[in-house]
Design a protein around this motif. Structure first.
Motif, PDB file in Angstrom:
ATOM      1  N   ILE A  60       0.836  -1.203   0.000  1.00 15.20           N
ATOM      2  CA  ILE A  60       0.000   0.000   0.000  1.00 15.20           C
ATOM      3  C   ILE A  60       0.871   1.253   0.000  1.00 15.20           C
ATOM      4  N   ASN A  61       1.929   1.228   0.787  1.00 20.00           N
ATOM      5  CA  ASN A  61       2.826   2.382   0.886  1.00 20.00           C
ATOM      6  C   ASN A  61       3.543   2.676  -0.432  1.00 20.00           C
ATOM      7  N   ALA A  62       3.707   1.670  -1.270  1.00 18.39           N
ATOM      8  CA  ALA A  62       4.421   1.829  -2.546  1.00 18.39           C
ATOM      9  C   ALA A  62       3.553   2.478  -3.628  1.00 18.39           C
ATOM     10  N   LEU A  63       2.266   2.574  -3.393  1.00 17.78           N
ATOM     11  CA  LEU A  63       1.357   3.125  -4.396  1.00 17.78           C
ATOM     12  C   LEU A  63       1.434   4.650  -4.413  1.00 17.78           C
ATOM     13  N   LYS A  64       1.566   5.220  -5.601  1.00 11.16           N
ATOM     14  CA  LYS A  64       1.702   6.678  -5.700  1.00 11.16           C
ATOM     15  C   LYS A  64       0.426   7.412  -5.301  1.00 11.16           C
ATOM     16  N   VAL A  65      -0.720   6.745  -5.319  1.00 15.60           N
ATOM     17  CA  VAL A  65      -1.985   7.372  -4.944  1.00 15.60           C
ATOM     18  C   VAL A  65      -2.104   7.531  -3.415  1.00 15.60           C
ATOM     19  N   VAL A  66      -1.304   6.780  -2.664  1.00 15.40           N
ATOM     20  CA  VAL A  66      -1.377   6.776  -1.199  1.00 15.40           C
ATOM     21  C   VAL A  66      -0.305   7.695  -0.622  1.00 15.40           C
ATOM     22  N   ASP A  67      -0.709   8.545   0.326  1.00 20.19           N
ATOM     23  CA  ASP A  67       0.217   9.496   0.939  1.00 20.19           C
ATOM     24  C   ASP A  67       0.733   9.054   2.305  1.00 20.19           C
ATOM     25  N   GLU A  68      -0.062   8.273   3.038  1.00 16.30           N
ATOM     26  CA  GLU A  68       0.335   7.865   4.389  1.00 16.30           C
ATOM     27  C   GLU A  68      -0.360   6.556   4.733  1.00 16.30           C
TER      28      GLU A  68
END
Length: 129
Positions: A60-68
């Protein structure tokens, strides 16, 4: 800045997961994702996820859409997480429809339609066959 929060297990990451995260991000500028811990998943389903909480969080952390990203340790703490992360919007899949309306005093609550014909449970069943 409008902050959006969502929660999930995100085991066996698939297109349905990506769809809901991308759609959730459209409701704000900053997307915060609570990944449920292994212990929380076991308490809900009496089984552990295929991937550990560390692996699921890395994905999840590797996804560019996710910030935190953070660990969701208890379903009862959703209101506390909304406050802690100063969320303006809570986004959940429509399989949870009306279940989080109690948080409407803290933030906007939006339920999004799930991607049809895909779920982690279905993927596991197909693999078993």
């Amino acid at each position: 800045m409008k902050r959006v929060i969502t929660f999930g297990t995100f085991d066996l990451f698939h297109i349905g997961h990506l769809n809901i995260l991308e759609r959730a991000k459209q409701f704000g500028d900053y997307l915060i994702v609570g990944v449920s811990t292994d212990a929380l998943n076991f308490s809900k389903k009496q089984k552990n996820p295929i991937h550990s909480q560390e692996e699921r969080t890395r994905i999840i952390n590797a996804l560019k859409v996710v910030d935190e990203v953070f660990y969701e340790e208890s379903l009862e703490l959703k209101g506390d997480y909304i406050k802690k992360y100063n969320a303006d919007v809570l986004v959940m899949g429509d399989d949870w429809k009306d279940k989080f309306d109690e948080f409407k005093s803290l933030c906007e609550v939006i339920y999004l339609e799930r991607t049809p014909s895909i779920s982690t449970t279905e993927i596991i069943e197909i693999i078993k066959r």
